[in-house]
Design a protein around this motif. Structure first.
Motif, PDB file in Angstrom:
ATOM      1  N   ASP A  95       7.243  12.074  -4.076  1.00  0.00           N
ATOM      2  CA  ASP A  95       7.917  10.834  -4.462  1.00  0.00           C
ATOM      3  C   ASP A  95       8.117  10.791  -5.970  1.00  0.00           C
ATOM      4  O   ASP A  95       7.300  11.319  -6.722  1.00  0.00           O
ATOM      5  CB  ASP A  95       7.062   9.611  -4.068  1.00  0.00           C
ATOM      6  CG  ASP A  95       7.166   9.316  -2.597  1.00  0.00           C
ATOM      7  OD1 ASP A  95       8.219   8.841  -2.164  1.00  0.00           O
ATOM      8  OD2 ASP A  95       6.192   9.581  -1.872  1.00  0.00           O
ATOM      9  N   THR A 107       1.052  10.390   5.156  1.00  0.00           N
ATOM     10  CA  THR A 107       0.321  11.104   6.205  1.00  0.00           C
ATOM     11  C   THR A 107      -0.704  12.044   5.561  1.00  0.00           C
ATOM     12  O   THR A 107      -1.851  12.144   6.004  1.00  0.00           O
ATOM     13  CB  THR A 107       1.312  11.933   7.054  1.00  0.00           C
ATOM     14  OG1 THR A 107       2.327  11.048   7.542  1.00  0.00           O
ATOM     15  CG2 THR A 107       0.625  12.620   8.215  1.00  0.00           C
ATOM     16  N   ARG A 145       9.427   8.882   8.633  1.00  0.00           N
ATOM     17  CA  ARG A 145       9.820  10.002   7.805  1.00  0.00           C
ATOM     18  C   ARG A 145      10.649  10.990   8.595  1.00  0.00           C
ATOM     19  O   ARG A 145      10.248  11.410   9.671  1.00  0.00           O
ATOM     20  CB  ARG A 145       8.528  10.680   7.371  1.00  0.00           C
ATOM     21  CG  ARG A 145       8.467  10.976   5.935  1.00  0.00           C
ATOM     22  CD  ARG A 145       7.044  11.286   5.636  1.00  0.00           C
ATOM     23  NE  ARG A 145       6.947  12.669   5.247  1.00  0.00           N
ATOM     24  CZ  ARG A 145       5.844  13.168   4.717  1.00  0.00           C
ATOM     25  NH1 ARG A 145       4.774  12.429   4.565  1.00  0.00           N
ATOM     26  NH2 ARG A 145       5.807  14.420   4.360  1.00  0.00           N
ATOM     27  N   THR A 183       0.826  -1.207   0.000  1.00  0.00           N
ATOM     28  CA  THR A 183       0.000   0.000   0.000  1.00  0.00           C
ATOM     29  C   THR A 183       0.857   1.252   0.000  1.00  0.00           C
ATOM     30  O   THR A 183       1.565   1.507   0.962  1.00  0.00           O
ATOM     31  CB  THR A 183      -0.919   0.019   1.235  1.00  0.00           C
ATOM     32  OG1 THR A 183      -0.102  -0.008   2.418  1.00  0.00           O
ATOM     33  CG2 THR A 183      -1.847  -1.188   1.251  1.00  0.00           C
TER      34      THR A 183
END
Ligand code: PRX
Length: 666
Positions: A518, A432, A545, A428
């Motif tokens: 990303d 956040t 992170r 998955t």
């Protein structure tokens, strides 16, 4: 599952050719069965975007006041969803299951660090949450107030979040591994009126402080908004108590009524703020809205996890991270599932703990992080006794992975040794900021390819573009974006709408595309996504992170440090590891002295941010590689950290000699 082709293992999955089809029996019973069903949902969303989301919002949630407006784009990118509707998250997670006759169903199975088990039914959890909510109200905490929760995994932690939701207070959970300073910054930024904590937390058989860190944080100043500190007694360990400010949770709630009318809030009412790292500045308070977030938490439980009434769901995340918000505190409860809440660590009393716990409770859906899998592979290889083969894992029917890329080798091990080649794995991809899953297989539909998070969920318009926002063809790498707003997206950064706009909706991409941060590439033939890693200065260490800037700021706050630059380097277990290049105000240390100072700086960073931010490696130099205009050349530092030869152009480098020095590890 049928393995259709075998190829040599590829580290990043980009050349991966193995395909695993959903087992027919799984597909037959799945909530989304077969690719045609998936495509039909995607087409529905394309055809009538608002109608699609309105249907899901009505099906998944109970609305106190139905919405008439679905998506309001008038003040983009500050999108609003279901804005004239009213609901309560806690009502949707608790009351409606009791009203449907499921009050006696187990909601939570709490597995403590020492293996003790506590079961809580929906009715009992409802009562606890109501008492908690009444307790909060008795201290004057009300709708719109912010409440910081600094607790470890516990029934009370989940109840605290639900209690805030019940009264319309916005919670901000801070991971129990963050330092006093990090906690203070978050309390201050959120302007919290109360902190809910525990005396201590138990991890791996050891008590660790929580309340003492809250005391320290509040002592740092800037937290005048805090009136109450509510303390759950977890261990009974010794703690300081400040009369008038501190109150035991049991004293607060024991005599409260077991019913509490939910505060009906607008769908856009902020359910929570969760701080996360960005590439610059201090951590960002990612703000989520009640209606859209809860809708996606519930819907992804059904789609991605194929949840059924008889399932036992276990997400191993901590409530201090978003995964613990969506897939512990809200999602499983919103769909009336039974779940494990796990206090411990994967390696205590030994590295068989996860597998033993699955066996003990008969878990059917298991969701964890690649880092945990990789470290447990190592442990199983080193010690036969903790190998998963010693456990009965036949209750499992679905596996999940989250938080970082899963390398095909770890994927295959997970598939073979934990899923015993019969469980689909859902890799998955989300963040956040996205509130819930974005790109993920559907276990009864999507053919799986190790290392690829496959395809976007229906309604999620993910795409790959170049730096000007133009689509790139499949097979070419680029920047991951989401082209249309979706209900569970972050609404803003708490107190900083400008930063929200520039960080997530940059003008260069036209101001309308959500920038995930990303890089990604789509397979030429299948269109499957593979995430290639962050395109900013954000590291992902063990699925956590971390901003390089934050760690650099912590390092330069040390009196000995003149300058610091932090980069990530690949790590077999943690995915990425933190490597810091440090220039001291005094001469460059070597040998034993360098070792000693590196240890001191590591401890310092642990105190400043939290143990998760400690650099794995610290190298000292007389200087850092800089361009003539004084800019640190991080790309060179990344190469040095990896221990590779520099092949890039270094003609703009002011001080090439420094590279040799920084090559040495201390
Ligand atoms: O880089 C991506 C990585 O984790 C980042 C989000 O981190 P955070 O907000 O802490 O949320 C983690 C839990 C959802 C992303 O920008 N990431 C997350 N899931 C994956 C991933 N990278 C590759 N594959 C994933 N499945």
């Amino acid at each position: 599952m049928a393995e259709t082709e075998t190829q040599p293992q590829q580290q990043n999955g980009l050349q991966e050719n193995r395909v695993f089809l959903p087992p027919p029996a799984f597909a037959a019973q799945a909530n989304v069965s077969g690719m045609d069903a998936y495509k039909a949902l995607c087409e529905e969303a394309e055809r009538d975007y608002e109608g699609f989301w309105a249907r899901l919002a009505r099906e998944n949630l109970d609305w106190h006041k139905p919405f008439t407006s679905v998506l309001d784009e008038s003040n983009a990118p500050f999108y609003k969803w279901f804005q004239d509707g009213q609901l309560n998250a806690s009502y949707n997670c608790l009351d409606r299951h009791i009203n449907n006759g499921n009050g006696d169903k187990t909601a939570l199975i709490f597995e403590a660090d020492d293996g003790a088990v506590t079961r809580v039914t929906y009715r009992e959890l409802h009562e606890r949450v109501c008492k908690f909510a009444n307790g909060l109200k008795s201290r004057g905490i009300k709708k719109g107030d912010r409440v910081v929760i600094y607790m470890s995994m516990s029934v009370e932690g989940v109840a605290a979040m639900q209690a805030c939701a019940r009264i319309g207070a916005t919670h901000s959970v801070v991971f129990g591994g963050f330092s006093a300073k990090s906690l203070q910054e978050r309390i201050n930024d959120a302007g919290a009126v109360a902190v809910i904590t525990a005396d201590e937390q138990m991890r791996g058989g050891k008590p660790l402080p929580l309340k003492a860190i809250v005391d320290e944080a509040l002592g740092l100043g800037g937290c005048d908004s805090v009136r109450d500190v509510i303390v759950y007694r977890r261990t009974g360990g010794n703690i300081a108590f400040y009369e008038g400010r501190d109150i035991w949770l049991h004293d607060l709630v024991d005599n409260q009524p077991g019913q509490c009318e939910p505060e009906w809030v607008d769908a856009e009412h902020p359910l929570f703020i969760l701080y996360t790292s960005g590439s610059t500045g201090t951590p960002k308070g990612v703000q989520h809205a009640t209606g859209g977030f809860l809708l996606w938490a519930a819907q992804t439980m059904k789609w991605t996890f194929d949840i059924k009434p008889q399932d036992l769901f276990w997400c191993t995340a901590d409530i201090g991270w978003v995964t613990g918000h969506t897939y512990i505190a809200y999602g499983p409860l919103a769909v009336g599932a039974t779940q494990i809440v796990f206090e411990g660590v994967p390696t205590y009393p030994n590295a068989g703990r996860f597998w033993q716990t699955i066996d003990k409770h008969k878990v059917s859906i298991f969701y964890t992080a690649p880092t945990a899998i990789r470290s447990l592979i190592k442990a199983a290889n080193a010690d036969e006794n903790v190998h998963p083969k010693n456990y009965d894992l036949s209750s499992l029917r679905l596996l999940g992975s989250v938080g970082e890329p899963i390398n095909p080798e770890a994927w295959m091990w997970y598939y073979r040794n934990i899923g015993r080649e019969k469980c689909p794995i859902v890799d998955t991809f989300w963040q956040t900021e996205t509130g819930g899953h974005m790109i993920t297989p559907l276990p009864g539909a999507t053919p799986l390819v190790p290392g690829s998070c496959t395809l976007p969920l229906p309604g999620i318009m993910a795409a790959i573009v170049d730096e000007a926002g133009q689509d790139v063809p499949n097979g070419n790498g680029g920047i991951l974006v989401v082209k249309r707003p979706w209900p569970s997206m972050l609404r803003t950064i708490w107190g900083n709408p400008e930063r929200f706009k520039t960080a997530y909706f940059p003008d260069e991409l036209g101001g309308r595309y959500y920038l995930a941060g990303d890089g990604a590439i789509r397979n030429k033939d299948t269109g499957y996504f593979t995430i290639t890693g962050r395109i900013d200065d954000v590291l992902n260490v063990s699925g956590h992170r971390m901003g390089t800037m934050e760690i650099e700021s912590a390092l330069v706050a040390h009196e000995m440090v003149a300058e610091a630059a932090v980069v990530g380097k690949p790590d077999d277990t943690t995915g990425e590891a933190i490597c810091a290049f440090v220039v001291l105000k005094r001469a460059r240390p070597t040998g034993e002295e360098a070792k000693k100072l590196a240890a001191e700086l590591r401890t310092w960073v642990g105190k400043e941010i939290g143990p998760i931010a400690k650099p794995k490696e610290i190298r000292f130099g007389d200087n850092l590689p800089k361009t003539r205009s004084g800019k640190i050349m991080r790309r060179l530092l990344r190469v040095l950290a990896k221990g590779e030869q520099i092949t890039q152009d270094i003609s703009t480098l002011e001080n090439p000699a420094i590279l040799e020095q920084l090559r040495e590890t201390s």
